[in-house]
Enzyme design. Structure first.
Site, PDB file in Angstrom:
ATOM      1  N   ARG A 265       5.410  14.254   9.582  1.00 14.51           N
ATOM      2  CA  ARG A 265       5.122  13.233   8.578  1.00 14.51           C
ATOM      3  C   ARG A 265       5.655  11.861   8.992  1.00 14.51           C
ATOM      4  O   ARG A 265       5.052  10.831   8.657  1.00 14.51           O
ATOM      5  CB  ARG A 265       5.705  13.646   7.231  1.00 14.51           C
ATOM      6  CG  ARG A 265       5.270  12.746   6.053  1.00 14.51           C
ATOM      7  CD  ARG A 265       5.825  13.245   4.742  1.00 14.51           C
ATOM      8  NE  ARG A 265       5.265  12.547   3.588  1.00 14.51           N
ATOM      9  CZ  ARG A 265       5.982  11.843   2.721  1.00 14.51           C
ATOM     10  NH1 ARG A 265       7.292  11.727   2.875  1.00 14.51           N
ATOM     11  NH2 ARG A 265       5.398  11.253   1.687  1.00 14.51           N
TER      12      ARG A 265
ATOM     13  N   ILE B 103       1.419   7.125   0.690  1.00 15.77           N
ATOM     14  CA  ILE B 103       1.327   8.463   1.246  1.00 15.77           C
ATOM     15  C   ILE B 103       1.880   9.412   0.196  1.00 15.77           C
ATOM     16  O   ILE B 103       2.935   9.163  -0.385  1.00 15.77           O
ATOM     17  CB  ILE B 103       2.101   8.574   2.580  1.00 15.77           C
ATOM     18  CG1 ILE B 103       1.968   9.988   3.180  1.00 15.77           C
ATOM     19  CG2 ILE B 103       3.541   8.165   2.442  1.00 15.77           C
ATOM     20  CD1 ILE B 103       2.572  10.106   4.573  1.00 15.77           C
ATOM     21  N   SER B 104       1.165  10.483  -0.106  1.00 14.97           N
ATOM     22  CA  SER B 104       1.550  11.398  -1.181  1.00 14.97           C
ATOM     23  C   SER B 104       2.825  12.157  -0.829  1.00 14.97           C
ATOM     24  O   SER B 104       3.131  12.380   0.350  1.00 14.97           O
ATOM     25  CB  SER B 104       0.431  12.400  -1.456  1.00 14.97           C
ATOM     26  OG  SER B 104      -0.715  11.756  -1.948  1.00 14.97           O
ATOM     27  N   PRO B 105       3.579  12.606  -1.846  1.00  9.13           N
ATOM     28  CA  PRO B 105       4.748  13.440  -1.586  1.00  9.13           C
ATOM     29  C   PRO B 105       4.344  14.722  -0.860  1.00  9.13           C
ATOM     30  O   PRO B 105       3.253  15.258  -1.098  1.00  9.13           O
ATOM     31  CB  PRO B 105       5.286  13.747  -2.988  1.00  9.13           C
ATOM     32  CG  PRO B 105       4.744  12.663  -3.861  1.00  9.13           C
ATOM     33  CD  PRO B 105       3.407  12.313  -3.288  1.00  9.13           C
ATOM     34  N   PRO B 106       5.191  15.261   0.004  1.00  4.41           N
ATOM     35  CA  PRO B 106       4.845  16.485   0.731  1.00  4.41           C
ATOM     36  C   PRO B 106       4.442  17.647  -0.170  1.00  4.41           C
ATOM     37  O   PRO B 106       3.510  18.392   0.158  1.00  4.41           O
ATOM     38  CB  PRO B 106       6.129  16.796   1.504  1.00  4.41           C
ATOM     39  CG  PRO B 106       6.759  15.467   1.729  1.00  4.41           C
ATOM     40  CD  PRO B 106       6.458  14.673   0.485  1.00  4.41           C
TER      41      PRO B 106
END
Length: 417
Positions: A71, A97-100
């Site tokens: 990431r 960017i979205s959370p994992p």
């Protein structure tokens, strides 16, 4: 109104110091202490265990892809130290960017197969496409912002994701010449499913997409059965809006001059799989509805025994700091054995987080912390609003602390001069 008992009052500390502690706590909860050279592999492994597996993702192929996808390569240098924290991060052009966990959860709901051809709407940084790459045959990904699309394509090429095909365009129209697609994943939110995407979804296919108003969205699973869509609501969520044609068709717009949240009394309940959850709230961790917390009145209850684990509920709202100078925030709470987690900053707070028009973090204002054991008690404060604020989020919960916290009657609105 009655103040909380003395044991719940914090040692006086500047709010900016508290803000810094929040950021450090969030990083430390998913990443070990960094040396001169960050150990990205160790940080990623820790993130997968704490933010993905412990949060409920179980598909072994998805977990393996999350372990393998770097990431930090998709995060701007200024944000890279936070790459393995389970949080959204700005990537430029008002996008994130979205959370994992969100990436892993959406990927799992897609049920990716090695033979699948997948369409992604909203390339962003390229991270979601990279996670999908080893799980499917081909990924077709579209980004409407040229600068982001070019940067993501360059990153994906550099990292040898050969089965990812990227283009710049309006995802609302899909990718007709490559259709049909076995699966479609949308990482930005329109109010309703785009008709072209429905057409391009193969019979028997699955689409995972956030739908709804700007700050009240549901992550949905759409299945195409006999040419018709079958819709299943998965969980509350909050994504950046789908721009372009989708934004032009948006019917319900928030009023940033009159910020508001919904379901502050937690009486509206939505089904999330087999578990009920409070409607309007998203990113719940170790939280559930207690239907008889106050006699016949429900409340949300947070419970955590392991120091440092996420334990929270969030809700977003629009706000214009040029028009709203102060917010009045109140709530009623009950505590049982509330104490800090891995460090003193991990305690129950009510937090308002502000962002500018580019979705860059401007700062937090907090009420709390709440400590010890106490019966139902009211708390209310007037919090300042930065002039540059255009969006904000309200966060409640233990936030890494330990114990049990009930919250009800969250009151929220513009403070009049």
């Amino acid at each position: 109104m009655p103040a909380l008992p003395a044991v719940t009052q914090p040692v006086p500390v500047r709010r900016r110091q508290i803000i810094a502690l929040f950021v450090l706590t969030l990083v430390a909860s998913t990443a070990p202490a960094q040396q001169d050279r960050p150990n990205w592999d160790a940080q990623r492994a820790r993130m997968v265990e704490s933010a993905i597996i412990e949060a409920g993702v179980s598909d072994p192929r998805v977990i393996a892809a999350m372990r393998a996808t770097r990431r930090h390569e998709f995060v701007p240098l200024a944000q890279r130290r936070l790459a393995y924290a389970d949080m959204a991060l700005p990537i430029g052009a008002s996008q994130t960017i979205s959370p994992p966990f969100v990436v892993a959860y959406m990927t799992e709901q897609l049920e990716p197969k090695p033979t699948d051809k997948v369409l992604e709407i909203g390339t962003g940084s390229g991270y979601q496409a990279a996670v999908l790459s080893p799980l499917v045959r081909d990924v077709y990904t579209i980004e409407i912002v040229p600068s982001l699309g070019k940067r993501a394509a360059k990153t994906l090429r550099r990292l040898d994701y050969e089965n990812v095909h990227a283009r710049i365009g309006d995802g609302y129209e899909g990718w007709p010449e490559a259709a049909p697609f076995d699966k479609i994943i949308v990482t930005c939110s329109p109010e309703n499913p785009p008709p072209k995407l429905v057409e391009q979804l193969a019979e028997g296919g699955r689409m995972v997409i956030p739908l709804g108003e700007r700050f009240q969205q549901e992550l949905c699973l759409l299945k195409k059965v006999n040419g018709e869509l079958v819709r299943e609501s998965l969980r509350g969520t909050l994504f950046v809006p789908m721009t372009g044609a989708a934004e032009e068709r948006r019917e319900v717009l928030p009023d940033p001059a009159n910020p508001a949240i919904i379901n502050g009394d937690f009486s509206e309940v939505a089904e999330e799989g087999e578990e009920p959850r409070p409607a309007g709230w998203h990113y719940l961790r170790q939280a559930e509805i207690d239907p008889s917390a106050r006699g016949d009145n429900p409340a949300i209850v947070f419970s955590n025994k392991e120091p440092g684990l996420p334990c929270q509920a969030l809700q977003g709202f629009a706000i214009d700091g040029r028009k709203v100078k102060r917010l009045r925030v109140g709530f009623t709470a009950k505590g049982e054995g509330l104490r800090f987690g891995q460090r003193p900053s991990q305690l129950p707070y009510v937090v308002v987080t502000y962002y500018d028009e580019r979705r860059v973090w401007l700062g937090d204002e907090v009420i709390g912390p709440l400590r010890g054991t106490f019966d139902w008690t009211e708390r209310e404060e007037v919090l300042p609003v930065p002039a540059g604020a255009r969006e904000a989020g309200l966060r409640i919960g233990l936030l890494g602390g330990v114990g049990k916290l009930w919250v009800d009657d969250v009151r929220f609105g513009r403070a009049r001069d």
